[in-house]
Design a protein around this motif. Structure first.
Motif, short mmCIF file in Angstrom:
data_model
loop_
_atom_site.label_atom_id
_atom_site.label_comp_id
_atom_site.label_asym_id
_atom_site.label_seq_id
_atom_site.Cartn_x
_atom_site.Cartn_y
_atom_site.Cartn_z
N GLY A 12 0.85 -1.19 0.00
CA GLY A 12 0.00 0.00 0.00
C GLY A 12 0.88 1.24 0.00
N VAL A 13 0.41 2.28 0.66
CA VAL A 13 1.13 3.56 0.66
C VAL A 13 2.57 3.38 1.17
CG1 VAL A 13 1.15 5.87 1.69
CG2 VAL A 13 -1.03 4.82 1.02
N GLN A 14 2.71 2.75 2.33
CA GLN A 14 4.04 2.67 2.95
C GLN A 14 4.90 1.58 2.31
OE1 GLN A 14 5.32 4.85 4.76
NE2 GLN A 14 6.88 3.98 6.09
N ASP A 35 1.53 -9.28 -1.72
CA ASP A 35 0.35 -8.57 -1.23
C ASP A 35 -0.83 -9.52 -1.39
OD1 ASP A 35 -0.31 -5.26 -0.86
OD2 ASP A 35 -2.01 -6.61 -1.15
N ARG A 40 -1.97 -6.34 -7.49
CA ARG A 40 -1.12 -5.22 -7.05
C ARG A 40 0.34 -5.68 -6.96
NH1 ARG A 40 -2.79 -1.74 -1.84
NH2 ARG A 40 -4.51 -1.34 -3.26
N ALA A 72 4.93 -4.23 5.69
CA ALA A 72 4.16 -2.97 5.70
C ALA A 72 2.67 -3.27 5.49
CB ALA A 72 4.69 -2.02 4.64
N THR A 73 2.20 -4.26 6.23
CA THR A 73 0.77 -4.58 6.22
C THR A 73 0.08 -3.65 7.22
OG1 THR A 73 1.32 -6.31 7.79
CG2 THR A 73 1.08 -6.99 5.52
N ASP A 75 -1.71 -1.99 10.50
CA ASP A 75 -1.27 -2.07 11.90
C ASP A 75 -1.65 -3.39 12.58
OD1 ASP A 75 -0.55 0.53 11.44
OD2 ASP A 75 -1.80 1.41 13.03
N HIS A 78 0.37 -7.31 11.44
CA HIS A 78 1.82 -7.47 11.37
C HIS A 78 2.28 -8.85 11.85
CE1 HIS A 78 2.65 -2.81 11.59
NE2 HIS A 78 2.11 -3.19 10.46
N GLU A 95 6.85 -2.36 10.09
CA GLU A 95 6.36 -0.99 10.25
C GLU A 95 5.89 -0.73 11.68
OE1 GLU A 95 6.24 1.90 9.20
OE2 GLU A 95 7.38 1.45 7.40
N LYS A 96 5.86 0.54 12.04
CA LYS A 96 5.29 0.94 13.31
C LYS A 96 3.77 0.93 13.19
CE LYS A 96 3.14 4.13 12.62
NZ LYS A 96 2.04 4.45 11.67
N GLU A 124 10.84 5.65 11.67
CA GLU A 124 11.65 6.36 10.67
C GLU A 124 12.03 7.77 11.08
OE1 GLU A 124 8.88 5.87 7.43
OE2 GLU A 124 8.10 7.89 7.70
N TRP A 166 -8.74 0.57 6.99
CA TRP A 166 -8.74 -0.22 8.23
C TRP A 166 -8.62 0.67 9.47
CZ3 TRP A 166 -3.78 0.86 9.90
CH2 TRP A 166 -2.84 1.12 8.92
N1 NAD Z 1 6.56 4.86 9.16
C1 NAD Z 1 5.59 5.69 8.78
O1 NAD Z 1 5.67 6.91 8.91
C2 NAD Z 1 4.34 5.11 8.18
C3 NAD Z 1 3.56 5.83 7.30
C4 NAD Z 1 2.41 5.22 6.79
C5 NAD Z 1 2.08 3.94 7.19
N2 NAD Z 1 2.86 3.28 8.08
C6 NAD Z 1 2.54 1.94 8.53
O2 NAD Z 1 2.70 1.03 7.45
C7 NAD Z 1 1.74 -0.02 7.53
C8 NAD Z 1 0.95 -0.04 6.23
O3 NAD Z 1 0.22 1.16 6.11
P1 NAD Z 1 -0.32 1.66 4.69
O4 NAD Z 1 -0.79 3.04 4.89
O5 NAD Z 1 0.69 1.37 3.64
O6 NAD Z 1 -1.57 0.68 4.49
P2 NAD Z 1 -2.34 0.34 3.14
O7 NAD Z 1 -3.72 -0.03 3.50
O8 NAD Z 1 -2.13 1.45 2.14
O9 NAD Z 1 -1.57 -0.94 2.57
C9 NAD Z 1 -1.57 -2.18 3.21
C10 NAD Z 1 -1.32 -3.25 2.16
O10 NAD Z 1 -1.12 -4.49 2.82
C11 NAD Z 1 -1.82 -5.52 2.13
N3 NAD Z 1 -2.07 -6.59 3.09
C12 NAD Z 1 -2.94 -6.61 4.11
N4 NAD Z 1 -2.81 -7.74 4.83
C13 NAD Z 1 -1.82 -8.46 4.23
C14 NAD Z 1 -1.21 -9.71 4.50
N5 NAD Z 1 -1.57 -10.46 5.55
N6 NAD Z 1 -0.24 -10.15 3.68
C15 NAD Z 1 0.14 -9.40 2.61
N7 NAD Z 1 -0.40 -8.20 2.31
C16 NAD Z 1 -1.35 -7.73 3.12
C17 NAD Z 1 -3.07 -4.83 1.59
O11 NAD Z 1 -3.64 -5.54 0.52
C18 NAD Z 1 -2.50 -3.46 1.21
O12 NAD Z 1 -2.03 -3.46 -0.12
C19 NAD Z 1 0.89 0.30 8.77
O13 NAD Z 1 1.37 -0.42 9.88
C20 NAD Z 1 1.10 1.78 8.98
O14 NAD Z 1 0.93 2.24 10.31
C21 NAD Z 1 3.98 3.83 8.54
#
Ligand code: NAD
Length: 335
Positions: A12-14, A35, A40, A72-73, A75, A78, A95-96, A124, A166
C-alpha cells in the motif's frame, strides 16, 4: 558488490514507499514482493523489475533467495507476516506500530531472539534530520537533560476517512502516537513510568475509533505531553502536523515539520509539499525513509549496530496500550 536480497510484504502507501526507497540503495536488491491483492503485487513487480510476486507473506518467506523482509501490512496485521519471516530465518523490518497488542509484540521479539535474526521497527523519524539532530544535541550534552516535552502529530480527517480502509481496526494512538512515544523514549533515554491520558470520540464514532488523544508520559526526570488528532480539517495545507518542543536544563529546542520551507499555491489551494521523507532528486530516490532502510540493510550486513531494537518496539506498544487503558479507566496507569 554483494547485495542484500530483500522482500517487501504489503504494497500500500508505505510498502510502495519502501520499494521506491530500496530501489535507490546500491547494497539492496528487491527480489520479491507480496500482497494479498495479487494483481497489485504483480503490477509493482513489473514496474520495478522485481523477479517474483506472491499473494501471501508465507510464500515470500519461503523464497530461499530472500534474506530480509520489510513488513508494511496494516497495523493490526503485522504478526503473521513477521512470524512467518522470522521462522524462515529472515531478518525483519516491521512498520510501526510493531503490533496493536503487547502480546503480539512480545511474541515477535521472542521469536527473533530464538532464531538469532534481526528484528527492527521502522521508527523512521529517528532518521528524519531535525529529530535526529535533537538527539545529537542531547547526546553531546549541549542542552543539558530533558525536563519536559510537547509532541504533536496529527492528521487531517482524510487519513481515517479516505486513506486507510482499516482505521476502525487501529486508532490514532497506535497509528500516530507510536511515532511520538518513540521520540519521547529516545530523548528521555529511559522507560515511561506512568501514563495518564484522555480522548474524545465524536466525529469518527461511526467507524468506532477515537478522534484524538492527549497523553502525559512520566519519565524518571521529567514528562512528555503527546497530542494526536485524526480530525484536522481537510483544508489544512498539509496532511499532517508534526511539532516538538523540548525544554531541557540548559536550553530548549523546537521542531516544526509541517512546512518544509516550501509553499505551493495553485488556482485551487495552497499546500506544503513534503519532500523530506522520499523524493526523486534528479531521478534518484532520496529522503529519510531511504536512510531508515539503508540502516536496516547495513545492520543485516553486520556493518552497523541497530539504532532501533525489537525491545524498543515492545516498550512502545506497552505505552500505547497504557494510553488506551488510561482513557478507558479514567486513571493513571503505572508501568
Ligand atoms: N513509518 C511511517 O511513517 C508510516 C507511514 C504510513 C504507514 N505506516 C505503517 O505502514 C503499515 C501499512 O500502512 P499503509 O498506509 O501502507 O496501508 P495500506 O492499507 O495502504 O496498505 C496495506 C497493504 O497491505 C496488504 N495486506 C494486508 N494484509 C496483508 C497480509 N496479511 N499479507 C500481505 N499483504 C497484506 C493490503 O492488501 C494493502 O495493499 C501500517 O502499519 C502503517 O501504520 C507507517
Amino acid at each position: 558488490m554483494a547485495r542484500v536480497n530483500v522482500g517487501v510484504v504489503g504494497l500500500g502507501v508505505q510498502g510502495l514507499a519502501h520499494v521506491e526507497a530500496l530501489s535507490g540503495l546500491h547494497d539492496a536488491r528487491i527480489v520479491a514482493v507480496a500482497d494479498l491483492d495479487f494483481e497489485r503485487a504483480k503490477k509493482v513487480a513489473r514496474e520495478y523489475g522485481i523477479p517474483r510476486a506472491y499473494d501471501s507473506a508465507h510464500k515470500l518467506a519461503q523464497d530461499s533467495e530472500v534474506e530480509a523482509v520489510i513488513v508494511a501490512t496494516p497495523d493490526y496485521a503485522h504478526l503473521e507476516p513477521v512470524m512467518t519471516a522470522l521462522r524462515e530465518g529472515k531478518h525483519v523490518l516491521v512498520e510501526k506500530p510493531m503490533a496493536t497488542c503487547l502480546e503480539d509484540a512480545e511474541k515477535m521479539a521472542e521469536e527473533a531472539k530464538k532464531r538469532g535474526v534481526l528484528l527492527m521497527v521502522n521508527f523512521e523519524n529517528r532518521f528524519n534530520p531535525p529529530f535526529a539532530y535533537v538527539k545529537e544535541l542531547l547526546s553531546r550534552g549541549e542542552l543539558g537533560v530533558p525536563l519536559h516535552a510537547y509532541i504533536r502529530l496529527s492528521d487531517t480527517i482524510y487519513v481515517p476517512r479516505k486513506m486507510l480502509s482499516w482505521a476502525s481496526k487501529t486508532s490514532v494512538a497506535f497509528f500516530l502516537m507510536s511515532h511520538t512515544v518513540d521520540l519521547a523514549r529516545w530523548y528521555f533515554d529511559g522507560e515511561v513510568r506512568e501514563v495518564y491520558s484522555v480522548s474524545v470520540s465524536r466525529i469518527l464514532k461511526d467507524i468506532g475509533t477515537p478522534d484524538a488523544y492527549a497523553a502525559i508520559l512520566k519519565f524518571r526526570g521529567g514528562f512528555a505531553l503527546l497530542e494526536s488528532s485524526w480530525i484536522l480539517p481537510e483544508t489544512e495545507p498539509s496532511i499532517f502536523d508534526f511539532k516538538l518542543e523540548l525544554v531541557c536544563s540548559n536550553g530548549a529546542v523546537y521542531v516544526d515539520t509541517q512546512k518544509e520551507s516550501l509553499t505551493l499555491c495553485t488556482a485551487k489551494a495552497h499546500t506544503y509539499p513534503h519532500l523530506a521523507k522520499l523524493y526523486r532528486l534528479h531521478g534518484t530516490p532520496t529522503g529519510f525513509l531511504k536512510e531508515a532502510d539503508r540502516h536496516f540493510i547495513e545492520c543485516v550486513e553486520g556493518r552497523a549496530e541497530p539504532i532501533i531494537k525489537a525491545e524498543d518496539g515492545v516498550a512502545n506498544v506497552r505505552v500505547l496500550e497504557a494510553i488506551v487503558k488510561s482513557c478507558k479507566e479514567g486513571r493513571p496507569i503505572r508501568l
